[in-house]
Design a protein around this motif. Structure first.
Motif, short mmCIF file in Angstrom:
data_model
loop_
_atom_site.label_atom_id
_atom_site.label_comp_id
_atom_site.label_asym_id
_atom_site.label_seq_id
_atom_site.Cartn_x
_atom_site.Cartn_y
_atom_site.Cartn_z
N ASN A 1 1.14 -1.21 -0.10
CA ASN A 1 0.53 0.19 -0.31
C ASN A 1 0.56 1.42 -0.14
N LEU A 2 2.36 1.37 1.13
CA LEU A 2 2.76 2.39 1.18
C LEU A 2 3.78 1.89 -0.71
N GLU A 3 3.33 1.39 -1.21
CA GLU A 3 4.40 1.36 -2.87
C GLU A 3 4.07 2.37 -3.71
N LEU A 4 2.35 2.28 -3.65
CA LEU A 4 1.09 2.14 -4.27
C LEU A 4 1.02 3.67 -4.04
N GLN A 5 0.81 3.81 -2.73
CA GLN A 5 0.78 5.46 -2.48
C GLN A 5 2.11 6.07 -2.66
N ARG A 6 3.20 5.68 -2.80
CA ARG A 6 4.32 6.27 -3.21
C ARG A 6 4.73 6.73 -4.64
N LEU A 7 4.15 5.76 -5.26
CA LEU A 7 3.95 5.52 -7.06
C LEU A 7 2.79 6.47 -7.71
N GLU A 8 2.49 6.89 -6.95
CA GLU A 8 1.31 7.67 -7.63
C GLU A 8 2.36 9.08 -7.07
N MET A 9 2.04 9.22 -5.92
CA MET A 9 3.47 10.61 -5.31
C MET A 9 4.23 10.71 -7.03
N ALA B 1 3.86 9.43 -9.57
CA ALA B 1 3.73 10.21 -10.55
C ALA B 1 3.25 11.67 -10.95
N GLN B 2 2.94 11.82 -9.77
CA GLN B 2 2.34 13.09 -9.21
C GLN B 2 3.46 14.55 -9.64
N ASP B 3 4.36 13.72 -8.87
CA ASP B 3 6.16 14.69 -8.82
C ASP B 3 6.22 15.40 -10.45
N GLU B 4 6.29 13.65 -10.92
CA GLU B 4 6.83 14.18 -12.00
C GLU B 4 5.69 14.82 -13.85
N LYS B 5 4.17 14.57 -13.10
CA LYS B 5 3.32 15.07 -14.24
C LYS B 5 3.57 17.03 -13.27
N ILE B 6 3.57 17.20 -12.26
CA ILE B 6 4.39 19.03 -11.73
C ILE B 6 5.88 19.55 -12.66
N ASN B 7 6.52 18.57 -12.64
CA ASN B 7 8.02 18.58 -12.76
C ASN B 7 7.91 19.04 -14.44
N VAL C 1 9.00 26.88 -18.00
CA VAL C 1 9.86 27.52 -17.86
C VAL C 1 11.35 27.29 -19.72
N PHE C 2 11.43 25.49 -19.72
CA PHE C 2 11.20 25.53 -21.22
C PHE C 2 13.38 26.00 -21.12
N THR C 3 13.67 25.60 -20.65
CA THR C 3 15.25 26.35 -20.94
C THR C 3 15.96 24.58 -20.83
N LEU C 4 16.95 25.22 -20.86
CA LEU C 4 18.47 24.13 -21.12
C LEU C 4 19.36 24.04 -19.75
N MET C 5 19.04 25.68 -19.00
CA MET C 5 19.80 25.08 -18.07
C MET C 5 19.23 24.80 -16.99
N GLY C 6 17.78 24.86 -16.65
CA GLY C 6 16.85 24.77 -15.95
C GLY C 6 16.78 23.03 -15.67
N PHE C 7 16.59 22.60 -17.32
CA PHE C 7 16.08 22.20 -16.91
C PHE C 7 17.60 20.54 -16.51
N ALA C 8 18.39 20.93 -16.93
CA ALA C 8 19.90 20.37 -16.67
C ALA C 8 19.90 20.85 -14.49
N GLY C 9 19.37 21.78 -14.29
CA GLY C 9 19.36 21.63 -12.69
C GLY C 9 18.85 20.56 -12.42
N LEU C 10 17.50 20.57 -13.27
CA LEU C 10 16.58 19.85 -12.41
C LEU C 10 17.38 18.20 -12.31
N VAL C 11 17.94 17.56 -13.68
CA VAL C 11 18.06 16.57 -13.30
C VAL C 11 18.92 16.66 -12.44
N TYR C 12 20.28 16.97 -12.55
CA TYR C 12 20.99 17.26 -11.18
C TYR C 12 20.46 16.73 -9.84
#
Length: 655
Positions: A396-404, A406-412, A419-430
């Protein structure tokens, strides 16, 4: 028969005129005879529902009458090849055999129905599994009982698999009580008086079986108070089944109170409670085998034997009891042997002793091994159940974590698209990669720390265990020295030293038995300490009413040892000096309170003869008083003494 039919017709016409809107399911007139109403039902399904819906079905007719009728209907169903009717009558037949105490026959019939469980409806399965659960418990087949409870959970008939009653049947009464409190207390509200009564009665049972009758007695009285409130509450409408259950429970509680008084040696007080219990249970469970009635009858006989009223004792021992349990047979034989011994019939006394020896010889060979196997099986199932629950929670916790996640990925993604800038994207990946790395490092460190803590806990438990064993060896050496000493003063001093060593050994025993090695739960420790002191100072110790108010108080070992030694001295002094005439109204009150961020408070009072006038002079020469003062200094406090009109009071505050 014609008169009965005529009476039924008159009642039907009367009901038709006064209540035209009320009709039974099959228009069968009901009379005040459960057995006749059962036979008047037209179909097997109606008989099945009426049978299991009748709480006191043996009120007018015995279980054997019911068995004859059920067997007759079963034979007719077999002749008609009506498979569903056959199943209905077989389950009723199994229930009647259970009510008669013939558990082997009941289980044989239930097992035959269980083989066809996939073809049964849910309501039928619920009744069948409930009956098999109870039957396996009576036959001490605990592994099979757990399997039945697992199936009940899988079918949604129960929320979880309970183990506390099985642990109690295997002799682990304290563990059973802890599990029972954790699992059951949360299932009913505080204003449910009937559930409160059952809850406190069961806790009292665990305490009584664990040889704490004085504490158990308080729980039984609390249960009786809740049940009295429930029965006297006229604002709540109670069905016949609920009233029968409540009155039966009242009888059971009275019987338990009587057993406690008997354990405490108050036989004359115990007998009225035991007799009341037998009457109430008999009235509300007519025709059913009751283990409580057997136990209470044997306990009354024991009380009369202790009171040397042999005529009454043999009257109860000669009653028509269905002794289905080996423990009951052994107890009855032991009581009869004691009766014949006290009345001078030594031949019969020896005969009953030999019977018990034959029974014990037949069961002692495999009893220990079987008990060990059962305990290992139950604990293994308990662990597997706990692991299954943990895995389910983990999923159950794993399902909640996966849902969270997935939601975080959508927000990102939304943020990245804005933002759509190369520097911002690189910073997020790092940042994301760094977070994963940190999480891995934290998880590895957590794993290492948890393993280290587990290893340290095991070592600490082993240390406490060895310390307890060494202290027990010291206590044994002191006992040997006592037997080889003729000086009374030396014997007294050695016994006092032995008692103090036991108090310290008990601390280490409680520590290695606890999950938390840093603290001692004082309520249970004080109860065990007092039982230990009572075994040394038997005179008067069992007639004193001891009240312990330390629920929820936990102390570390540095404070628990001084507390234990101080209590050992105080209780020992009370047993030795406070009640020289062995009064039955002696009382001891022990009170400990500790609140977070505030000072704790300790109080000890008794209503004995009090302290002598030259107490201050004796204090200089008394090792016990000097020891208590030094122990109080270890707790960074002073031991205060108040001479009251009745007895004495010791108290101090501590941090």
């Amino acid at each position: 028969m014609k008169k009965l039919l005529g009476k039924s017709l008159i009642i039907s016409i009367f009901c038709l005129f006064i209540a035209p809107g009320i009709h039974s399911q099959d228009s069968v007139p009901l009379v005040d005879d459960v057995y006749l109403n059962f036979k008047n039902q037209d179909q097997h399904a109606q008989r099945f529902s009426y049978f299991f819906g009748s709480p006191n079905r043996y009120k007018q007719n015995s279980a054997y009458d019911w068995l004859d009728s059920v067997n007759q209907y079963l034979n007719e169903a077999i002749k008609d090849k009506d498979s569903m009717a056959i199943k209905h009558y077989m389950l009723m037949q199994s229930q009647v055999y259970y009510d008669l105490g013939d558990y082997d026959k009941s289980l044989a019939i239930s097992s035959e129905l269980y083989d066809e469980k996939d073809q049964l409806e849910l309501d039928f399965k619920a009744k069948l599994l409930g009956l098999m659960d109870s039957t396996y418990s009576q036959l001490a087949l605990y592994a099979e009982q757990i399997d039945i409870r697992k199936e009940k959970k899988d079918l949604g008939l129960t929320e979880d698999i309970a183990f506390y009653d099985i642990y109690s049947n295997l002799g682990l009464h304290r563990k059973a009580m802890k599990d029972y409190i954790i699992e059951v207390r949360k299932t009913f509200p505080d204003d449910d008086e009937f559930s409160q009564a059952k809850y406190h009665n069961n806790i009292g049972n665990y305490l009584r079986l664990d040889n704490s009758p004085s504490v158990a007695l308080n729980k039984y009285k609390e249960a009786k108070g809740h049940l009295t409130v429930y029965l006297n509450n006229i604002t709540v409408v109670k069905s016949e089944s609920e009233l029968i259950s409540a009155n039966s429970l009242m009888g059971v509680i009275d019987g338990n109170i009587g057993k406690c008084y008997s354990q405490l040696g108050q036989y004359e007080v115990a007998i009225p409670f035991l007799e009341s219990s037998i009457q109430q249970i008999s009235e509300n469970s007519k025709g059913k085998y009751s283990s409580d009635i057997v136990e209470n009858t044997l306990e009354i006989a024991n009380c009369y034997l202790r009171l040397e009223n042999y005529e009454k004792a043999v009257e109860y021992l000669s009653s028509d009891l269905s002794l289905t349990k080996t423990a009951h047979i052994l107890k009855r034989n032991r009581l009869l042997s004691s009766y014949y011994d006290k009345t001078g019939d030594y031949q019969n006394s020896a005969a009953y002793l030999k019977r018990n020896m034959r029974i014990r010889d037949s069961i002692d060979v495999n009893e220990s091994e079987l008990r060990t196997q059962q305990l290992a099986t139950v604990m293994g199932r308990d662990l597997a159940n706990t692991q299954a629950m943990f895995e389910e929670q983990k999923k159950n916790l794993e399902l909640q974590r996966l849902e969270m996640t997935a939601q975080d990925e959508k927000i990102n993604l939304v943020f990245i698209s804005l933002v759509f800038t190369l520097m911002g994207f690189a910073g997020l990946v790092y940042a994301y990669l760094k977070s994963i790395k940190n999480q891995r490092l934290i998880a590895e460190q957590k794993y290492i720390i948890e393993n280290s803590l587990k290893e340290k806990d095991s070592l600490l438990k082993e240390i406490h265990h060895r310390v307890k064993n060494n202290l027990q060896m010291v206590s044994s050496l002191l006992s040997l020295q006592t037997k080889n000493t003729r000086s009374k003063a030396a014997i007294v001093a050695l016994e006092e030293g032995k008692s103090r060593v036991k108090a310290m050994a008990l601390i280490h025993q409680k520590l290695y038995q606890n999950d938390d090695l840093s603290v001692i739960e004082m309520q249970g420790y004080i109860e065990s300490l007092i039982n230990s002191v009572q075994s040394v100072y038997k005179k008067g110790g069992h007639n004193i009413n001891i009240t312990i108010d330390a629920e929820g108080v936990e102390l570390d070992i540095d404070r628990a040892i001084p507390f234990g030694l101080i209590l050992n001295e105080l209780v020992s002094n009370t047993f030795k000096y406070a009640f020289p005439h062995d009064e039955e109204n002696g009382k001891i009150y022990i009170h400990i309170r500790k609140q977070n961020g505030q000072e704790g408070f300790f109080e000890y009072t008794d209503n004995g003869v009090g302290l002598p006038d030259d107490t201050d002079e004796r204090a200089q020469a008394s090792m016990g008083i000097r020891l208590m003062n030094r122990l109080a200094n270890q707790l960074q406090t002073n031991l205060n003494v108040d001479k009251t009109s009745e007895g004495v009071r010791y108290w101090f505050n501590f941090k």
